[in-house]
Design a protein around this motif. Structure first.
Motif, PDB file in Angstrom:
ATOM      1  N   ILE A 111       0.831  -1.214   0.000  1.00 52.37           N
ATOM      2  CA  ILE A 111       0.000   0.000   0.000  1.00 52.37           C
ATOM      3  C   ILE A 111       0.862   1.260   0.000  1.00 52.37           C
ATOM      4  O   ILE A 111       0.614   2.196  -0.756  1.00 52.37           O
ATOM      5  N   GLY A 112       1.886   1.286   0.846  1.00 52.89           N
ATOM      6  CA  GLY A 112       2.659   2.517   1.037  1.00 52.89           C
ATOM      7  C   GLY A 112       3.459   2.942  -0.179  1.00 52.89           C
ATOM      8  O   GLY A 112       3.488   4.133  -0.525  1.00 52.89           O
ATOM      9  N   ILE A 113       4.116   1.979  -0.853  1.00 57.32           N
ATOM     10  CA  ILE A 113       4.982   2.342  -1.994  1.00 57.32           C
ATOM     11  C   ILE A 113       4.157   2.901  -3.166  1.00 57.32           C
ATOM     12  O   ILE A 113       4.466   3.994  -3.667  1.00 57.32           O
ATOM     13  N   PRO A 114       3.118   2.209  -3.634  1.00 56.76           N
ATOM     14  CA  PRO A 114       2.320   2.804  -4.721  1.00 56.76           C
ATOM     15  C   PRO A 114       1.686   4.135  -4.328  1.00 56.76           C
ATOM     16  O   PRO A 114       1.583   5.051  -5.154  1.00 56.76           O
ATOM     17  N   LEU A 115       1.275   4.239  -3.065  1.00 52.20           N
ATOM     18  CA  LEU A 115       0.659   5.497  -2.614  1.00 52.20           C
ATOM     19  C   LEU A 115       1.664   6.650  -2.682  1.00 52.20           C
ATOM     20  O   LEU A 115       1.324   7.761  -3.118  1.00 52.20           O
ATOM     21  N   GLY A 116       2.892   6.392  -2.268  1.00 56.36           N
ATOM     22  CA  GLY A 116       3.925   7.434  -2.330  1.00 56.36           C
ATOM     23  C   GLY A 116       4.269   7.823  -3.753  1.00 56.36           C
ATOM     24  O   GLY A 116       4.467   9.000  -4.065  1.00 56.36           O
ATOM     25  N   ILE A 117       4.341   6.823  -4.648  1.00 57.55           N
ATOM     26  CA  ILE A 117       4.645   7.109  -6.059  1.00 57.55           C
ATOM     27  C   ILE A 117       3.527   7.934  -6.687  1.00 57.55           C
ATOM     28  O   ILE A 117       3.781   8.919  -7.400  1.00 57.55           O
ATOM     29  N   LYS A 118       2.299   7.532  -6.403  1.00 62.69           N
ATOM     30  CA  LYS A 118       1.155   8.273  -6.961  1.00 62.69           C
ATOM     31  C   LYS A 118       1.147   9.720  -6.465  1.00 62.69           C
ATOM     32  O   LYS A 118       0.892  10.655  -7.253  1.00 62.69           O
ATOM     33  N   ALA A 119       1.426   9.918  -5.200  1.00 62.53           N
ATOM     34  CA  ALA A 119       1.441  11.278  -4.653  1.00 62.53           C
ATOM     35  C   ALA A 119       2.554  12.107  -5.285  1.00 62.53           C
ATOM     36  O   ALA A 119       2.384  13.306  -5.539  1.00 62.53           O
ATOM     37  N   ALA A 120       3.698  11.483  -5.556  1.00 53.45           N
ATOM     38  CA  ALA A 120       4.807  12.217  -6.178  1.00 53.45           C
ATOM     39  C   ALA A 120       4.484  12.601  -7.609  1.00 53.45           C
ATOM     40  O   ALA A 120       4.861  13.688  -8.074  1.00 53.45           O
ATOM     41  N   MET A 136       0.291  11.403   7.595  1.00 52.70           N
ATOM     42  CA  MET A 136       0.776  12.143   8.759  1.00 52.70           C
ATOM     43  C   MET A 136      -0.019  11.746  10.010  1.00 52.70           C
ATOM     44  O   MET A 136       0.552  11.575  11.102  1.00 52.70           O
ATOM     45  N   ALA A 137      -1.331  11.558   9.837  1.00 49.70           N
ATOM     46  CA  ALA A 137      -2.146  11.103  10.971  1.00 49.70           C
ATOM     47  C   ALA A 137      -1.746   9.702  11.386  1.00 49.70           C
ATOM     48  O   ALA A 137      -1.687   9.387  12.580  1.00 49.70           O
ATOM     49  N   GLY A 138      -1.443   8.863  10.396  1.00 55.84           N
ATOM     50  CA  GLY A 138      -1.032   7.495  10.699  1.00 55.84           C
ATOM     51  C   GLY A 138       0.279   7.426  11.451  1.00 55.84           C
ATOM     52  O   GLY A 138       0.467   6.585  12.327  1.00 55.84           O
ATOM     53  N   ILE A 139       1.211   8.351  11.124  1.00 52.55           N
ATOM     54  CA  ILE A 139       2.487   8.391  11.838  1.00 52.55           C
ATOM     55  C   ILE A 139       2.275   8.855  13.274  1.00 52.55           C
ATOM     56  O   ILE A 139       2.937   8.386  14.205  1.00 52.55           O
ATOM     57  N   SER A 140       1.339   9.768  13.457  1.00 54.47           N
ATOM     58  CA  SER A 140       1.129  10.359  14.777  1.00 54.47           C
ATOM     59  C   SER A 140       0.424   9.408  15.744  1.00 54.47           C
ATOM     60  O   SER A 140       0.548   9.564  16.957  1.00 54.47           O
ATOM     61  N   ILE A 141      -0.348   8.455  15.208  1.00 46.47           N
ATOM     62  CA  ILE A 141      -1.125   7.560  16.075  1.00 46.47           C
ATOM     63  C   ILE A 141      -0.415   6.221  16.181  1.00 46.47           C
ATOM     64  O   ILE A 141      -0.294   5.508  15.180  1.00 46.47           O
ATOM     65  N   PRO A 142       0.061   5.829  17.355  1.00 43.69           N
ATOM     66  CA  PRO A 142       0.789   4.550  17.485  1.00 43.69           C
ATOM     67  C   PRO A 142      -0.138   3.349  17.414  1.00 43.69           C
ATOM     68  O   PRO A 142      -1.363   3.472  17.529  1.00 43.69           O
ATOM     69  N   ALA A 190       4.819   5.617   2.642  1.00 48.40           N
ATOM     70  CA  ALA A 190       4.212   6.512   1.654  1.00 48.40           C
ATOM     71  C   ALA A 190       4.918   7.866   1.651  1.00 48.40           C
ATOM     72  O   ALA A 190       5.253   8.401   0.585  1.00 48.40           O
ATOM     73  N   ARG A 191       5.175   8.425   2.801  1.00 53.05           N
ATOM     74  CA  ARG A 191       5.827   9.730   2.864  1.00 53.05           C
ATOM     75  C   ARG A 191       7.288   9.632   2.398  1.00 53.05           C
ATOM     76  O   ARG A 191       7.795  10.507   1.707  1.00 53.05           O
ATOM     77  N   LEU A 192       7.956   8.570   2.777  1.00 52.62           N
ATOM     78  CA  LEU A 192       9.350   8.403   2.354  1.00 52.62           C
ATOM     79  C   LEU A 192       9.441   8.227   0.848  1.00 52.62           C
ATOM     80  O   LEU A 192      10.305   8.839   0.187  1.00 52.62           O
TER      81      LEU A 192
END
Length: 307
Positions: A111-120, A136-142, A190-192
């Protein structure tokens, strides 16, 4: 490449020795002992127990004895789970952590890799703002906050999934633990990936490829994707261990039979050998996965080997 791997393996030995030594003496410096939390024992019984587990020996003798056992792959007997070795407890619980953590990492990558590519590729659009805001919300919530919320919504209210348990690793019982662990990792990846891909897409060699009339699909997947994956590969080494160790918290919430419950019980009852065994295991995993990340990095970028 073999010299590179051998050099990294040899470099890991002092690191593991430091981990073992610090863990050993810090545990022994903690107040209490493995037999002081139980009801008061007669002095002779206490002396016999200490003699049986070599706790009546000088600390340096215990340390050398433990190092010798570690070299033979023996983590010693557990003080809490009588008649069971730490090796047996790890062999019993660690497969559960591997299954849950491995599935969570796989889900996060899918999920994270395609999401990051699409956002870029869709910078400054809804495809960029919405996923990155959610990330960002996902990073903030453990995970220990996400997990009870998922249980409340999907298990207690909707009754779609079981709230906890293992049931021999049935897929329905894996959904909530895996999703709880994967969600924060999806956000990180995704962010990375988004930041790395944006940087690569603005590189001169990408502009040159586009100027030559190369199709955008080939520019992205043949030229941009590989260098953009480099930061993610570096991240995956510690992230894999973090996912496995993070499952210790999640398995407590969902009642999974992993080594997390052994570790928690061992820490609360001063089970020195059990806590040491789990600590060394995770130390070895950190060294191993960082080594794998470095090897993969070296395969993709020959400059790493040359340097």
């Amino acid at each position: 490449m073999m010299r590179f791997i051998l050099r990294r393996v040899l470099g890991a030995i002092p690191t593991l020795w430091v981990i073992i030594t610090l863990s050993f003496f810090m545990l022994r410096a903690a107040p209490g002992g493995p037999f002081t939390t139980q009801r008061a024992l007669p002095p002779q019984v206490m002396a016999n127990l200490k003699h049986m587990y070599h706790l009546d020996e000088p600390l340096w003798e215990q340390y050398l004895r433990y190092l010798g056992n570690i070299l033979h792959g023996n983590f010693g007997p557990s003080f809490v789970y009588r008649g069971t070795s730490v090796n047996d407890l790890i062999a019993q619980g660690f497969p559960v952590d591997i299954i849950v953590g491995g599935l969570a990492l796989l889900l996060a990558m899918l999920i994270g890799i395609p999401l990051g590519i699409k956002a870029a590729l869709k910078q400054n659009t809804a495809w960029d703002y919405v996923p990155m805001g959610v990330a960002m919300a996902g990073i903030s919530i453990p995970a220990f906050v996400v997990a009870p919320l998922l249980v409340l919504v999907l298990a207690v209210k909707a009754k779609w999934l079981p709230a906890g348990g293992w049931s021999g690793g049935h897929p329905l019982y894996l959904v909530l633990p895996v999703v709880s662990l994967a969600l924060p990792m999806v956000a990180y990846m995704a962010r990375l990936m988004r930041g790395s891909m944006v940087e690569v897409l603005n590189s001169p060699f990408i502009r040159t490829a586009r100027a030559k009339g190369m199709p955008e699909r080939i520019v992205i997947y043949r030229h941009a994707l590989k260098p953009a994956m480099m930061p993610l590969i570096s991240f995956l080494g510690p992230a894999t261990v973090a996912t496995l160790t993070g499952s210790i918290v999640v398995e407590q919430i969902f009642g999974l039979p992993g080594i997390g419950r052994f570790f928690v019980n061992g820490a609360m009852n001063r089970d020195y050998t059990l806590v040491m065994g789990v600590t060394i295991l995770y130390g070895m995993l950190i060294v191993l996965f960082n080594l794998l990340a470095d090897v993969l990095y070296g395969l993709l970028d020959p400059r790493v080997r040359l340097s």
